[in-house]
Design an enzyme around this catalytic site. Sequence first.
Site, PDB file in Angstrom:
ATOM      1  N   GLY A 155       2.697  -9.235  -0.548  1.00  0.00           N
ATOM      2  CA  GLY A 155       1.431  -8.910  -0.561  1.00  0.00           C
ATOM      3  C   GLY A 155       0.688  -7.573  -0.256  1.00  0.00           C
ATOM      4  N   SER A 156      -0.602  -6.807   0.309  1.00  0.00           N
ATOM      5  CA  SER A 156      -0.911  -5.586   0.688  1.00  0.00           C
ATOM      6  C   SER A 156       0.180  -5.347   2.846  1.00  0.00           C
ATOM      7  CB  SER A 156      -2.123  -4.982   0.762  1.00  0.00           C
ATOM      8  OG  SER A 156      -2.231  -4.918  -0.518  1.00  0.00           O
ATOM      9  N   THR A 157       0.248  -6.605   2.356  1.00  0.00           N
ATOM     10  CA  THR A 157       0.679  -5.600   4.509  1.00  0.00           C
ATOM     11  C   THR A 157       2.412  -5.410   4.759  1.00  0.00           C
ATOM     12  OG1 THR A 157       2.040  -8.465   4.032  1.00  0.00           O
ATOM     13  CG2 THR A 157      -0.076  -8.103   5.573  1.00  0.00           C
TER      14      THR A 157
ATOM     15  N   LYS B 154       2.405  -1.844   3.249  1.00  0.00           N
ATOM     16  CA  LYS B 154       1.790  -1.075   2.861  1.00  0.00           C
ATOM     17  C   LYS B 154       2.170   0.126   4.199  1.00  0.00           C
ATOM     18  CE  LYS B 154      -0.723  -1.969  -1.576  1.00  0.00           C
ATOM     19  NZ  LYS B 154      -1.986  -2.538  -1.429  1.00  0.00           N
TER      20      LYS B 154
END
Length: 549
Positions: free
Chosen positions: A285-287, A289
């Site tokens: 997921g967003s980790t 980014k």
Amino acid sequence: MLSQSFIRRAAFLSSLLFFLLGGVVFRLFYLQILNHHLYREEVLRRFTLDELLALRGEIFDRNGEVLAKDVEVLTVYACPRAVPDPSQAAARLAPLLAEDEERLRERLSAHASFVVLRAGVPSSVGNALREARVDGVYWVRETRRFYPKAPLLSAVLGFVGKDRKGLEGLEYVFDNLLRGKDGYVTFERDALGQEIPTTVTLHPPEKGKNLHLTIDAIIQFFVEEALDRAMERTKAKRGVIIVNDPKTGDILALASRPSFDNRRFQEFPPEAWRNHAVNMVIEPGSTVKPLVLAAALEEKVVTLGDTFYCSGATRVHNHRIRCIKAHGQEKLEDVLINSCNVGIISVAQRLGKEKLYRYLRGFGLGERTGVPLPGEEEGLLRQPEKWSLLSIGAIPIGQEMMVTPLQLLVALSSIANGGMLMRPRLVQRVTDALGNTLEAFPPSPVRRVVSEKTARLVLSMMEKVVTEGTGKKAQVVGYRIAGKTGTGQKAGQGGRYVPGAYYSSFAGFFPLPDPRFGVLVVLDEPQGEYYGGDIAAPVFQEVAERILR
Ligand SMILES: [Zn+2]
């Protein structure tokens, strides 16, 4: 001629063998007494069998705290027929063995050639037993693996089986070093090939080597407590917390749930022995980014002054990818602070799939970290030629890829370490029984992924994630913290996402500007709330607070 006492001794010792099935005592005894000639009795009177058992090496934490060691215990047994007065013997033995007198008397009067009176007797009782001189009562020394802080760190240490072989965790991976060598007895042979009894040589056992870990038992304790509370609170299926030093790659603590107690490992299903820090693969997921942003800054396809517009969704190859809300006009840093999908996809599109792939590989995603733990997964990062037209929208938001929790922490730690990716270190050195270092494993850089300047820029944006963005619940008053939240969807059968099933995660580094600690929290399928910022960030905060105070 065999002496009477030898025959008797052989009779009940052979019964003892069935009791100690598979043990080293069996092998030594079989080879050295039963299978050989009379004169061995003479030899073995001088060298008792248990003098030949090698102790397994110890395992220490980074401060010299003992995490695993061998302790000597006695198994006390009797040949009832050789006990002249069972009542008197029971009265003398009861206090020494801390055993009920009546029960001992019954056993000592049994119609059997051999009975075990008590196993696991502290070896310190040996002298008192010798002085008590009870006829027909004997004992053998055995070793037992002892984990003084168990169940702490069970998933990392693993355990040792009945035959004293390491079966899981570090006990398994380093079995050859830890095991040591049992002693043995040799004879010279005469011209006819017969052993000459007077020429016996005792080759003493060699104790196993010791392992010195990077683990800090105190931090490990905080982490296990925090994880237990989080599992209880969120009813998550699985959970992992890892603490490291981003500069050296040292793993300071590592906890995985569900877990087990390595003192009683047989009582737990084998699934509970798994170490999810390296065995579990998740969509990050967003980790991811911050990694995408670092790549784009390094390649100069974006600058700090660039602006983005988020209407709440974007279209990638006929597919609508949504944001949590319409973020509107954003600066580059806002993309990270808001964890904006639309913004990061547009950053990734400027980078292009080849470079995006090359950097994510550079950060170590999709390859094993090489940590010495059994069953490490390599995760999944497809080569760009296998990407679909949608992939450029999925990968920068941490989908269509799988990572292990350890891989994810190691990758993000390179941002906290000025752009240098470090190999995770779990064992610092190996020593012998006298404490001499035999082998040292210094911190080991893997590669520079981005420049120090890029890494510092991204780290400062991650600080704003905690002060003003999605990671506010990770704040610790008085300390500067950088971090990133993640909420990954779980894929079920056939690769389709399961509604309501998420991974919640938070990775954070402190104290800035030069972080010495990295903490990753991953919870698999928390019930109720599932956003990383709501679920995992408070767990991070609890761990960080205890480390800092
Ligand atoms: Zn957005």
